[in-house]
Scaffold this active site. Structure first.
Site, PDB file in Angstrom:
ATOM      1  N   GLY A   1       0.761  -0.867  -0.318  1.00 15.53           N
ATOM      2  CA  GLY A   1       0.053   0.035  -0.142  1.00 15.53           C
ATOM      3  C   GLY A   1       0.842   1.011  -0.273  1.00 15.53           C
ATOM      4  N   CYS A   2       0.535   2.850  -0.360  1.00 19.54           N
ATOM      5  CA  CYS A   2       1.370   3.400  -0.517  1.00 19.54           C
ATOM      6  C   CYS A   2       1.359   4.246   0.489  1.00 19.54           C
ATOM      7  CB  CYS A   2       0.302   4.356  -1.711  1.00 19.54           C
ATOM      8  SG  CYS A   2      -1.346   4.700  -0.774  1.00 19.54           S
ATOM      9  N   ASN A   3       0.805   4.349   1.678  1.00 19.10           N
ATOM     10  CA  ASN A   3       0.540   4.625   3.034  1.00 19.10           C
ATOM     11  C   ASN A   3       1.912   3.926   3.539  1.00 19.10           C
ATOM     12  OD1 ASN A   3      -1.233   6.312   2.026  1.00 19.10           O
ATOM     13  ND2 ASN A   3      -3.240   5.001   3.488  1.00 19.10           N
TER      14      ASN A   3
ATOM     15  N   ALA B   1       5.213   4.869   2.368  1.00 15.13           N
ATOM     16  CA  ALA B   1       5.838   5.794   3.036  1.00 15.13           C
ATOM     17  C   ALA B   1       6.382   5.444   4.634  1.00 15.13           C
ATOM     18  CB  ALA B   1       4.894   6.808   2.860  1.00 15.13           C
TER      19      ALA B   1
END
Length: 344
Positions: free
Chosen positions: A145-147, A150
């Site tokens: 997932g992108c979150n 990061a």
């Protein structure tokens, strides 16, 4: 050697970004482009920026149209990948950009996604300890997932170096609406977003929370607890993750932290540690498969503060998919990818 790739969910944001990157990849040619409701239309109607593919007819997303490819990228809604993947042969490299195969614990999947668990595939974050070996020559990849990408990259050096306790990790993350896909919803209308920042899924209910904790365990944390609060902000693409955690020793300084981050990321092509005192900006990562990182110590509270910026559609999704595909194919990990952002 040339590989032929199909992209399912090609008319969405992640699918469009995948196609943009694949058009620049010297070893991969684009085969079938598929979708559900937009099948039968021309790809240019959905992605006019993809001029070389504008006249391609969007085919239905099914095993028949995805067959005959060396690689199949699945840029589908959560819960839709498992059934399609099960019908693809074991010799096909299948790269799932949805969440279906990310979590190792079926109970956590069922708790957060409220459906049957489709299984666990090698996790597509090469920067995790030992993960490149797991991705090399695999035929199944689950893109993070992108979150979690990061926040994990922001915290990884501090965890692996033992600088923080992970029992009280706080992540406050600003994210662009493109991370939610192209679905029509009032929440994502320009008149609702412009000039406003809006928290959502507050109180530990966001589906990326268990994935963040799973990644911290992979970095060496024993029993991590993450409090995650996402905020929707008025930008098209990008994530800015602010992560804090208690220091494991109050004598740890900002210089100690920076040295640990330098050591951890010295050879990473797609993680850029900024000069001390310079903080990440989402605009610097636009269109690039790169994470910009900075970290320091808040001596008043005895906490680490680590911040990461990424493009949610590039390093956060499609770029990560291509990066891991390169590893699985035995290619140089950087093939077809750029670390250079687009500005202003």
């Amino acid at each position: 050697m040339k590989y032929r790739a199909a992209v399912a969910g090609a008319t969405g944001y992640a699918g469009g970004e995948l196609l943009r990157l694949l058009l620049a990849h010297p070893n991969i040619e684009v085969g079938a482009v598929t979708a559900a409701r937009s099948a039968g239309s021309l790809l240019g109607e959905h992605h006019p920026h993809l001029v070389p593919l504008a006249d391609r007819v969007v085919e239905p997303t099914d095993a028949e149209h995805l067959a005959g490819h060396d690689i199949v990228f699945l840029a589908l809604p959560h819960g839709a990948s498992g059934e399609i993947a099960a019908r693809l042969g074991p010799d096909v490299l299948v790269v799932d950009c949805a969440a279906d195969h990310r979590l190792a614990d079926p109970a956590k999947w069922q708790h957060y996604y409220h459906s049957d668990h489709a299984g666990t595939w090698p996790y597509g974050l090469p920067e995790l300890p030992g993960q490149r070996d797991r991705l090399a020559h695999t035929k199944r990849i689950s893109v993070p997932g992108c979150n979690p990408t990061a926040s994990t990259l922001a915290l990884l050096p501090a965890v692996t170096a033992g600088l923080i306790s992970c029992d009280d990790v706080v992540v406050v993350l600003a994210t662009a609406p493109s991370g939610a896909g192209k679905k029509l919803a009032t929440t994502y209308l320009a008149s609702e977003i412009m000039g406003s920042a809006t928290p959502y899924q507050v109180g530990g209910i966001h589906r990326h929370t268990p994935e963040m904790e799973q990644n911290l365990i992979a970095c060496g944390a024993a029993d991590p607890h993450v409090s995650f609060t996402p905020m929707l902000v008025p930008m098209t693409r990008g994530i800015l993750a602010t992560c804090t955690a208690r220091l494991s020793d109050p004598s740890i300084t900002a210089d100690d932290v920076y040295a640990a981050y330098q050591k951890a990321y010295a050879t990473e092509a797609f993680v850029h540690l900024l000069p001390a005192g310079v903080w990440p900006q989402t605009q610097a990562t636009l269109g690039a498969n790169i994470a910009h990182i900075q970290a320091t110590v808040d001596p008043h509270t005895g906490r680490l503060v680590a911040i990461a910026a990424i493009d949610n559609l590039a390093k956060g999704t499609a770029g990560a998919a291509v990066q891991c595909t390169n590893l699985a194919l035995g290619l140089d990990e950087t093939t077809g990818l750029t670390t250079i952002g687009v500005a202003p």
